[in-house]
Write an enzyme that holds these catalytic residues in place. Sequence first.
Site, short mmCIF file in Angstrom:
data_model
loop_
_atom_site.label_atom_id
_atom_site.label_comp_id
_atom_site.label_asym_id
_atom_site.label_seq_id
_atom_site.Cartn_x
_atom_site.Cartn_y
_atom_site.Cartn_z
N LYS A 47 0.80 -1.23 0.00
CA LYS A 47 0.00 0.00 0.00
C LYS A 47 0.83 1.27 0.00
CE LYS A 47 -3.63 -0.12 -0.42
NZ LYS A 47 -4.81 -0.49 -1.25
N1 PMP Z 1 -3.12 -7.25 1.26
C1 PMP Z 1 -3.09 -6.38 2.27
C2 PMP Z 1 -2.45 -6.81 3.55
C3 PMP Z 1 -3.64 -5.11 2.11
O1 PMP Z 1 -3.61 -4.23 3.13
C4 PMP Z 1 -4.24 -4.76 0.87
C5 PMP Z 1 -4.86 -3.41 0.67
N2 PMP Z 1 -5.98 -3.10 1.41
C6 PMP Z 1 -4.28 -5.71 -0.15
C7 PMP Z 1 -3.69 -6.94 0.08
C8 PMP Z 1 -5.00 -5.46 -1.46
O2 PMP Z 1 -4.46 -4.48 -2.30
P1 PMP Z 1 -5.39 -3.56 -3.21
O3 PMP Z 1 -6.03 -2.53 -2.33
O4 PMP Z 1 -4.44 -2.94 -4.20
O5 PMP Z 1 -6.42 -4.39 -3.87
#
Ligand code: PMP
Length: 338
Positions: A47
């Site tokens: 993130k």
């Molecule tokens: N894994 C974790 C631990 C996250 O914090 C996030 C983001 N909320 C994601 C995966 C998913 O990423 P994205 O928001 O780009 O879909």
Amino acid sequence: MMSKQIKDGFAGTVGETPLIRIKSLSDATGCEILGKAEFLNPGGSVKDRAAMGIINDAESRGLLKPGGTIVEGTAGNTGIGLALVGNAKGYRTIIVIPDTQSQEKINLLRAIGADVRPVPAAPYKDPNNYNHIARRLAEEIDGGFWANQFDNTANREYHRQTTGPEIHRQTAGEVTAFVTAVGTGGTLAGVSLFLKEADPKIKSVCADPYGAAMWSWIKHGHLDIDDGDSVAEGIGQGRVTKNLEEAPIDDAFRIHDSVMIKMVYHLMESEGLFLGASSGINVCGAVKLALEGGPGQVITTILCDDGQRYLSRLYNPDWLKSEGLDPTRQGLDFLREI
Ligand code: PMP
């Protein structure tokens, strides 16, 4: 002649993460199973990229001015990224967080100077959902800027400009598929947009936890099937965010927590990769694609954040027991359960 190899602060340190070959799973499947080590970003997760993309874009549009305040509703990692980018660039950060999230993440956010406001968990359609609270707060504060990670496409755009090209370059263009779970969808959509443009044959696949509706949306074109549940934090989406709109996604898998937990412990104990649950879902998705599509594929996925964030949960035997999760396994037999 030697050239200097110095990164320019926090911003200069985000991205260009290693792509790690996961030996045991590559050997077992006859595919290359490759994990992008996003846990090595300076804020400790994938993130950081969304935070950078959103803040750079807001500055360039004049939405965030010197002395301004970044406000966001976040399950944690985006908040960590935003707070650190904010510190580095001189902005205050307010984070609205559902009180169901791990105490480690809340402690970490406070330790790095964010103004953390835990609120009771409420569905998106409820005006007291944490995202709506964050939006209202940003409107009320002078110089407030709502990051809006779910529907602000600067999120996926940053992945399109950085994560996608890095994966393509790091595999010398040999990547055949990209698999990842969806939180905002920024990673899946941004990387897919880039890879499809580079080569439309590269597959883009969503690995969805139970309790989310992305599998239903991608496989059936509606959001109606969202049964079950998952302990994975940061993923599990029930609506089509702006970041996901028109994303070129070919396929989706549903991954059970029962097999995710075995994968997470396998990665720690046999590969030395100490990761969170979403990484486990992602790697299970990569293996499922490997088993379904057969040997020879070059499958890439995301290692989102590291296990330290989940010491009281994923890595706490009592908590695992209370959730009915069992990491016990015999070698790689569990791959058949994915
Ligand atoms: N894994 C974790 C631990 C996250 O914090 C996030 C983001 N909320 C994601 C995966 C998913 O990423 P994205 O928001 O780009 O879909």
